[in-house]
Design an enzyme around this catalytic site. Structure first.
Site, short mmCIF file in Angstrom:
data_model
loop_
_atom_site.label_atom_id
_atom_site.label_comp_id
_atom_site.label_asym_id
_atom_site.label_seq_id
_atom_site.Cartn_x
_atom_site.Cartn_y
_atom_site.Cartn_z
N LYS A 1 64.39 28.96 7.91
CA LYS A 1 64.01 27.95 8.90
C LYS A 1 62.57 27.56 8.61
CE LYS A 1 64.68 27.68 13.90
NZ LYS A 1 63.92 28.41 14.94
O1 G3P Z 1 64.19 27.80 17.74
C1 G3P Z 1 63.24 26.88 18.25
C2 G3P Z 1 63.17 27.01 19.67
O2 G3P Z 1 63.31 28.39 19.89
C3 G3P Z 1 62.00 26.58 20.46
O3 G3P Z 1 62.41 26.77 21.77
O4 G3P Z 1 62.37 27.43 24.08
O5 G3P Z 1 60.45 28.03 22.62
O6 G3P Z 1 60.83 25.66 23.29
P1 G3P Z 1 61.43 26.98 23.00
#
Ligand code: G3P
Length: 226
Positions: free
Chosen positions: A86
């Site tokens: 990723k």
């Molecule tokens: O995988 C990317 C994602 O986890 C970001 O999510 O919830 O931290 O905005 P968040």
């Protein structure tokens, strides 16, 4: 639409995979750090719990393409062909995506906030792009609209790259992303489990049970009667 869990918590992954059709897991450095454990062991446990054929997306940390490529290769060696490096959509990240893609190593372009970032990553050979819905909504953007534009763009240009919409904080965002035709969503465990909940489902089941019981008795199953 593919369902992935956005977590590195083995307990949560095990509980949800026992019941739901889960296609894999996405992690990021924040989620991995939360587990406060040996990185290598954690990846192995996640792989074991997920079982054969499930995707594991693990974020790289390198700032130059050489380091990122090394990380992608290490993930591929350690986790096998279902590992996705990723990679953040920086210029060096895009260079690394091109190199890894030529080597047949799978990649997911991450930290995507615009359709052009997604398009460039797709042209570089990324297997997935991950637009962050809630982080856009938080700055008065429209996360789902960006997902929708990326999906449309990939169709127009006949690109095989898939969209894994990420960063959800509520069910409405997930619903709208699926309506926009995202190929996949990655959802935190606690939010994922809410997808199936509905008070009308609960009350309907309760009424069915009560009616059945009046004639056939409590806890009698079909298999007890035929
Ligand atoms: O995988 C990317 C994602 O986890 C970001 O999510 O919830 O931290 O905005 P968040």
């Amino acid at each position: 639409m593919l369902y992935l869990l956005d977590t590195a918590n083995v307990k949560d992954i095990r509980r949800i995979c026992d019941v739901y059709p889960i296609d894999g897991v996405t992690t990021n450095p924040t989620l991995i750090s939360k587990e406060k454990t040996d990185f290598k062991e954690l990846l192995m446990k996640i792989k074991d719990v997920l079982g054969l054929g499930k995707m594991i997306h693990v974020q790289t940390l390198g700032e130059n393409s050489e380091d990122i490529v090394n990380e992608g290769e290490a993930l591929n060696r350690f986790l096998g062909e279902n590992a996705y490096a990723k990679i953040p959509v920086t210029p060096q990240g895009i260079k690394a995506i091109q190199i890894l893609s030529q080597k047949g190593i799978k990649t997911t372009a991450t930290a995507v906030f615009t359709p052009q970032q997604a398009l460039i990553a797709a042209r570089a050979g990324a297997d997935f792009v991950a637009p962050y819905v809630n982080r856009l909504d938080n700055i008065v953007g429209d996360g789902v609209e960006i997902v929708s534009e990326i999906v449309r763009e990939f169709k127009i240009y006949n690109l095989k790259t898939k969209v894994v919409a990420a960063s959800f904080k509520n069910l409405e965002q997930i619903h709208k992303a699926s309506q926009a035709g995202t190929h996949a969503v990655t959802v935190a465990p606690e939010l994922f489990e809410k997808l199936l909940q509905h008070p009308l489902t609960d009350s309907s089941i309760k009424k069915f049970e009560e009616d059945w019981e009046t004639i056939y008795g409590k806890d009698k199953l079909i298999s007890d009667l035929i």
